[in-house]
Design a protein around this motif. Structure first.
Motif, mmCIF file in Angstrom:
data_model
loop_
_atom_site.group_PDB
_atom_site.id
_atom_site.type_symbol
_atom_site.label_atom_id
_atom_site.label_comp_id
_atom_site.label_asym_id
_atom_site.label_seq_id
_atom_site.Cartn_x
_atom_site.Cartn_y
_atom_site.Cartn_z
ATOM 1 N N ARG A 1 65.558 50.956 -22.947
ATOM 2 C CA ARG A 1 64.840 51.467 -21.793
ATOM 3 C C ARG A 1 65.790 51.060 -20.518
ATOM 4 O O ARG A 1 66.106 49.981 -20.673
ATOM 5 C CB ARG A 1 63.714 51.036 -21.725
ATOM 6 C CG ARG A 1 62.853 51.803 -20.586
ATOM 7 C CD ARG A 1 61.423 51.496 -20.455
ATOM 8 N NE ARG A 1 60.764 51.977 -19.288
ATOM 9 C CZ ARG A 1 59.469 51.789 -18.890
ATOM 10 N NH1 ARG A 1 58.776 51.199 -19.516
ATOM 11 N NH2 ARG A 1 59.236 52.264 -17.839
ATOM 12 N N LEU A 2 65.939 51.868 -19.696
ATOM 13 C CA LEU A 2 66.865 51.499 -18.532
ATOM 14 C C LEU A 2 65.976 51.292 -17.291
ATOM 15 O O LEU A 2 65.356 52.346 -16.885
ATOM 16 C CB LEU A 2 67.998 52.207 -18.384
ATOM 17 C CG LEU A 2 69.155 52.107 -17.378
ATOM 18 C CD1 LEU A 2 69.923 50.559 -17.874
ATOM 19 C CD2 LEU A 2 70.061 53.274 -17.360
ATOM 20 N N LEU A 3 66.259 50.601 -16.533
ATOM 21 C CA LEU A 3 65.336 50.390 -15.205
ATOM 22 C C LEU A 3 66.804 50.361 -14.230
ATOM 23 O O LEU A 3 67.724 49.487 -14.337
ATOM 24 C CB LEU A 3 64.672 48.935 -14.814
ATOM 25 C CG LEU A 3 63.409 48.956 -15.986
ATOM 26 C CD1 LEU A 3 62.777 47.660 -15.714
ATOM 27 C CD2 LEU A 3 62.599 50.095 -15.790
ATOM 28 N N ARG A 4 66.627 50.952 -12.949
ATOM 29 C CA ARG A 4 67.675 50.882 -12.044
ATOM 30 C C ARG A 4 67.055 50.978 -10.762
ATOM 31 O O ARG A 4 66.072 51.464 -10.798
ATOM 32 C CB ARG A 4 68.658 51.639 -12.511
ATOM 33 C CG ARG A 4 68.102 53.241 -12.697
ATOM 34 C CD ARG A 4 69.075 54.054 -13.270
ATOM 35 N NE ARG A 4 68.529 55.681 -13.644
ATOM 36 C CZ ARG A 4 69.380 56.421 -14.288
ATOM 37 N NH1 ARG A 4 70.364 56.219 -14.589
ATOM 38 N NH2 ARG A 4 68.544 57.568 -14.749
ATOM 39 N N SER A 5 68.005 50.880 -9.775
ATOM 40 C CA SER A 5 67.741 50.648 -8.096
ATOM 41 C C SER A 5 67.702 52.172 -7.945
ATOM 42 O O SER A 5 68.317 53.055 -8.510
ATOM 43 C CB SER A 5 68.641 49.978 -7.283
ATOM 44 O OG SER A 5 69.843 50.459 -7.360
ATOM 45 N N ARG A 6 66.872 52.280 -6.836
ATOM 46 C CA ARG A 6 66.833 53.852 -6.334
ATOM 47 C C ARG A 6 68.144 54.238 -5.986
ATOM 48 O O ARG A 6 68.449 55.516 -5.886
ATOM 49 C CB ARG A 6 65.721 54.022 -5.238
ATOM 50 C CG ARG A 6 65.511 55.417 -4.427
ATOM 51 C CD ARG A 6 64.541 55.161 -3.562
ATOM 52 N NE ARG A 6 64.447 56.694 -3.115
ATOM 53 C CZ ARG A 6 63.936 57.657 -3.449
ATOM 54 N NH1 ARG A 6 63.151 57.576 -4.665
ATOM 55 N NH2 ARG A 6 63.638 58.842 -2.791
ATOM 56 N N SER A 7 68.938 53.300 -5.354
ATOM 57 C CA SER A 7 70.361 53.529 -5.034
ATOM 58 C C SER A 7 71.094 54.239 -5.842
ATOM 59 O O SER A 7 72.244 55.304 -5.861
ATOM 60 C CB SER A 7 71.003 52.351 -4.578
ATOM 61 O OG SER A 7 71.124 51.215 -5.234
ATOM 62 N N LEU A 8 70.932 54.304 -7.321
ATOM 63 C CA LEU A 8 71.956 54.657 -8.185
ATOM 64 C C LEU A 8 71.249 55.929 -8.686
ATOM 65 O O LEU A 8 72.087 56.759 -9.069
ATOM 66 C CB LEU A 8 71.463 53.857 -9.606
ATOM 67 C CG LEU A 8 72.621 52.713 -9.899
ATOM 68 C CD1 LEU A 8 72.206 51.952 -11.180
ATOM 69 C CD2 LEU A 8 73.990 53.110 -9.909
ATOM 70 N N TRP A 9 70.124 56.392 -8.170
ATOM 71 C CA TRP A 9 69.612 58.014 -8.659
ATOM 72 C C TRP A 9 69.546 58.258 -9.918
ATOM 73 O O TRP A 9 69.103 57.471 -10.690
ATOM 74 C CB TRP A 9 70.354 58.848 -7.408
ATOM 75 C CG TRP A 9 69.760 60.305 -7.487
ATOM 76 C CD1 TRP A 9 70.409 61.330 -8.115
ATOM 77 C CD2 TRP A 9 68.394 60.602 -7.005
ATOM 78 N NE1 TRP A 9 69.469 62.390 -7.711
ATOM 79 C CE2 TRP A 9 68.248 62.055 -7.168
ATOM 80 C CE3 TRP A 9 67.471 59.910 -6.349
ATOM 81 C CZ2 TRP A 9 67.153 62.506 -6.826
ATOM 82 C CZ3 TRP A 9 66.331 60.423 -5.860
ATOM 83 C CH2 TRP A 9 66.392 61.995 -6.150
ATOM 84 N N ASP A 10 70.477 59.298 -10.409
ATOM 85 C CA ASP A 10 70.696 59.501 -11.750
ATOM 86 C C ASP A 10 71.864 58.816 -12.302
ATOM 87 O O ASP A 10 72.181 59.232 -13.598
ATOM 88 C CB ASP A 10 70.596 60.903 -11.861
ATOM 89 C CG ASP A 10 71.314 61.579 -11.232
ATOM 90 O OD1 ASP A 10 72.235 61.221 -10.382
ATOM 91 O OD2 ASP A 10 71.717 63.001 -11.216
ATOM 92 N N GLN A 11 72.257 58.178 -11.882
ATOM 93 C CA GLN A 11 73.792 57.445 -12.416
ATOM 94 C C GLN A 11 73.349 56.205 -13.131
ATOM 95 O O GLN A 11 72.418 55.383 -13.003
ATOM 96 C CB GLN A 11 74.720 57.237 -11.163
ATOM 97 C CG GLN A 11 75.299 58.420 -10.656
ATOM 98 C CD GLN A 11 75.975 59.487 -11.094
ATOM 99 O OE1 GLN A 11 76.964 58.974 -11.894
ATOM 100 N NE2 GLN A 11 75.666 60.745 -11.130
ATOM 101 N N THR A 12 74.287 55.964 -14.330
ATOM 102 C CA THR A 12 74.138 54.804 -14.870
ATOM 103 C C THR A 12 75.559 53.915 -14.820
ATOM 104 O O THR A 12 76.745 54.493 -14.847
ATOM 105 C CB THR A 12 73.784 55.034 -16.374
ATOM 106 O OG1 THR A 12 72.561 55.727 -16.207
ATOM 107 C CG2 THR A 12 73.630 53.675 -16.960
ATOM 108 N N LEU A 13 75.587 52.779 -14.789
ATOM 109 C CA LEU A 13 76.897 51.803 -14.431
ATOM 110 C C LEU A 13 77.187 51.427 -16.009
ATOM 111 O O LEU A 13 76.061 50.824 -16.725
ATOM 112 C CB LEU A 13 76.564 50.745 -13.544
ATOM 113 C CG LEU A 13 76.342 50.903 -12.166
ATOM 114 C CD1 LEU A 13 76.115 49.651 -11.197
ATOM 115 C CD2 LEU A 13 77.490 51.861 -11.552
ATOM 116 N N THR A 14 78.441 51.451 -16.300
ATOM 117 C CA THR A 14 78.654 50.853 -17.503
ATOM 118 C C THR A 14 78.660 49.151 -17.475
ATOM 119 O O THR A 14 79.121 48.619 -16.835
ATOM 120 C CB THR A 14 79.965 51.481 -17.976
ATOM 121 O OG1 THR A 14 80.149 52.793 -17.880
ATOM 122 C CG2 THR A 14 80.714 50.934 -19.281
ATOM 123 N N THR A 15 78.010 48.932 -18.668
ATOM 124 C CA THR A 15 77.754 47.370 -18.811
ATOM 125 C C THR A 15 78.839 47.008 -19.821
ATOM 126 O O THR A 15 79.483 47.552 -20.662
ATOM 127 C CB THR A 15 76.563 47.023 -19.382
ATOM 128 O OG1 THR A 15 76.320 47.640 -20.591
ATOM 129 C CG2 THR A 15 75.467 47.738 -18.550
#
Length: 441
Positions: A94-108
Motif C-alpha cells: 500500500r502506498l501513502l503519498r503527499s497531496r502534492s504528488l497527486w496521482d504520480q509515484t516516485l521511483t524508490t
C-alpha cells in the motif's frame, strides 16, 4: 628595423593584471563551489529532519493500515506538483503519498537503515533531491520504506544569487586592485622617468652628468651612466687638447713657410718645416687613435703570451742583423681584459723601443695578480737615470719629449695605459738597462 618592445610599465601592469585575473577566477570558482556544497548539505539536513518527522508520524491502525497522522507543517506538500513530495510504502504494497504528488509515484531505490540521498527527476521534470530509508514499526509485520523529495531549484536560485553577489564583489575588488597596480607601477617607475629626464637634460647640455638621488636599486645604473659620461668627457677633453696642441705646433712651421714664400724661398728650410709638420700630424693622430680606443666596449680576456711571442718573432726578423736575443717568459694564465689590438699596440711599442736601445738582450715577463696582470719589458741598453725615471713616472710628462729617439710609440703607450686604467713605471733592470713595468687591471 626591429619592432620596439612594449614599455616596461605596460609589461608590469599586464603581468600583474593577468595574475590577478587568474587568482580572482580561481578564488571565485572555489568560493562558488564551496557555497553550493554548503547549501546542498544544509538542504539535505532539512530533508533528513523532515524524513524523521514522517517516520515519527507514521502509525499502524487497528486494521493494519498505515497512516501519517502528523502533518509536516509545510504547505508546499499540499500544493499539486509544488516540487516538495513525500511517499510511504507499506510492506503489503500500500502506498501513502503527499497531496502534492497527486496521482504520480516516485521511483524508490533499494532501502536500508541509513538515509540514502540521490537526485531524481520529478513529475514536472524538475530536478529533485531525494532522501529515503527503511524502518520497522513496533506493531508492523515488515519494513516500511519512506521517501521525501524537494526541488533543487531553491538551491540553484540561492547559488545564483550568491554567484551574482560574488561576481560583483570580485569585480569591484579586481577594479580596485587594478587601480592600485597602476598607481604602484607609476610610483615605482618614477625614478626611471626622473632618470630619463636627467638624461635628456644631459643630452641638451644643461648638465654634465646625472646628479639626482636615486633608489638603491637604480643607483648602480646611474653610477654606471655617470662613469660613461665622465669617460666621454675625458675623451672629448683629450681630443680638444690634441687639436689645440696640433694647431699650436703648426703655427710656427706655417709662419716660417709663409715668410720664406714672401721672400726668396729656400727649399731646405721649407722641407725642414714640412717634415716638422708631418711629424706633428703623425704624433697627434697616433695619440688620438689611442684615445679613441678608450671609447670601445671592453673586450674578452686576451692571453698575453701568444701576443708577446708573435711580436718577439717579428722583431727578431726586423733586427736580425744585430743578433738580438728577444726572450718571452710569460705564463699561459696571464691575461689582459680588453682588446687584443690595444695589448699588441702597447707591447709592440715597448718591445720595439727595447730592441732599439738594447745591446744584445731583451726580456719580456708577466705575472697575473689579483686585480689584473703585470708585464715587464727589459733590455740591457743604457737605461734611464733616476731623475729621468722619476720624470717619466710624473703625471703629464710626454715620453717622446724626454729623450731623443724615443719617438711617438711610447707616447701612444702612455695614452693606452691611461685609458685602460693602468699604470706605467720605469726603473732599472738587472740586465743593466731599462725596465718598463706595465700594470693593467
Amino acid at each position: 628595423m626591429s619592432r620596439p618592445l612594449p614599455s616596461l610599465s605596460g609589461r608590469l601592469v599586464a603581468a600583474a593584471l593577468l595574475w590577478m585575473l587568474a587568482l580572482l577566477l580561481i578564488g571565485g570558482a572555489v568560493l562558488a563551489w564551496a557555497f553550493r556544497d554548503s547549501v546542498e548539505r544544509e538542504f539535505g539536513q532539512r530533508l533528513d529532519a523532515m524524513l524523521r518527522a514522517i517516520i515519527a508520524g507514521t502509525e499502524v491502525m487497528p486494521d493494519g493500515a498505515l497512516v501519517v497522522n502528523r502533518p509536516l507543517g509545510d504547505p508546499r506538500f499540499d500544493q499539486i506538483y509544488s516540487g516538495w513530495y513525500w511517499q510511504v510504502s507499506s510492506p503489503g504494497g500500500r502506498l501513502l503519498r503527499s497531496r502534492s504528488l497527486w496521482d504520480q509515484t516516485l521511483t524508490t531505490m533499494p532501502g536500508g537503515d541509513e538515509v540514502f540521498f540521490h537526485q531524481h527527476q520529478g513529475p514536472k521534470g524538475e530536478n529533485l533531491l531525494v532522501a529515503e530509508r527503511d524502518f520497522l514499526l513496533p506493531d508492523g509485520d515488515g519494513r516500511v520504506h519512506v521517501l521525501i523529495a524537494a526541488d533543487l531549484a531553491e538551491v540553484a536560485a540561492g547559488a545564483r544569487r550568491f554567484n551574482l553577489l560574488l561576481a560583483s564583489a570580485l569585480g569591484l575588488l579586481g577594479l580596485g586592485m587594478a587601480v592600485a597596480v597602476l598607481i604602484q607601477v607609476r610610483y615605482g617607475l618614477g625614478p626611471l622617468r626622473r632618470m630619463m629626464a636627467d638624461l635628456d637634460a644631459v643630452g641638451q647640455g644643461e648638465r654634465p652628468r646625472l646628479s639626482g638621488a636615486y633608489p638603491r636599486e637604480v643607483a648602480p645604473l646611474a653610477a654606471a651612466m655617470n662613469a660613461v659620461l665622465d669617460k666621454d668627457a675625458e675623451l672629448i677633453e683629450r681630443a680638444r687638447t690634441h687639436v689645440g696642441n696640433l694647431a699650436h705646433g703648426l703655427k710656427t712651421p706655417l709662419a716660417v713657410i709663409g715668410a720664406e714664400m714672401a721672400a726668396s724661398p729656400d727649399a731646405g728650410v721649407i722641407k725642414t718645416q714640412l717634415d716638422a709638420m708631418r711629424r706633428l700630424i703623425e704624433h697627434h693622430l697616433g695619440r688620438a687613435a689611442a684615445v679613441a680606443g678608450a671609447g670601445r666596449n671592453p673586450g674578452e680576456r686576451v692571453a698575453v703570451a701568444p701576443v708577446a711571442s708573435d711580436i718577439a718573432a717579428a722583431l727578431a726578423k726586423i733586427f736580425a742583423e744585430r743578433g738580438l736575443d728577444v726572450r718571452v717568459t710569460v705564463p699561459d694564465a696571464a691575461c689582459f681584459h680588453g682588446h687584443a689590438e690595444d695589448l699588441a699596440e702597447m707591447l709592440g711599442n715597448l718591445m720595439e723601443n727595447a730592441c732599439k736601445w738594447a745591446r744584445s738582450r731583451v726580456r719580456v715577463s708577466a705575472e697575473g695578480i689579483g686585480d689584473g696582470v703585470v708585464i715587464v719589458v727589459e733590455d740591457d741598453g743604457p737605461g734611464l737615470s733616476p731623475q729621468q725615471a722619476a720624470s717619466a713616472a710624473g703625471r703629464g710628462k710626454r715620453l717622446d719629449e724626454m729623450t731623443e729617439g724615443w719617438g711617438l710609440g711610447l707616447s701612444i703607450v702612455a695614452d693606452l695605459v691611461a685609458v685602460n686604467g693602468g699604470t706605467l713605471n720605469f726603473g732599472t733592470s738587472d740586465l743593466g738597462g731599462l725596465a718598463v713595468r706595465l700594470h693593467l687591471p
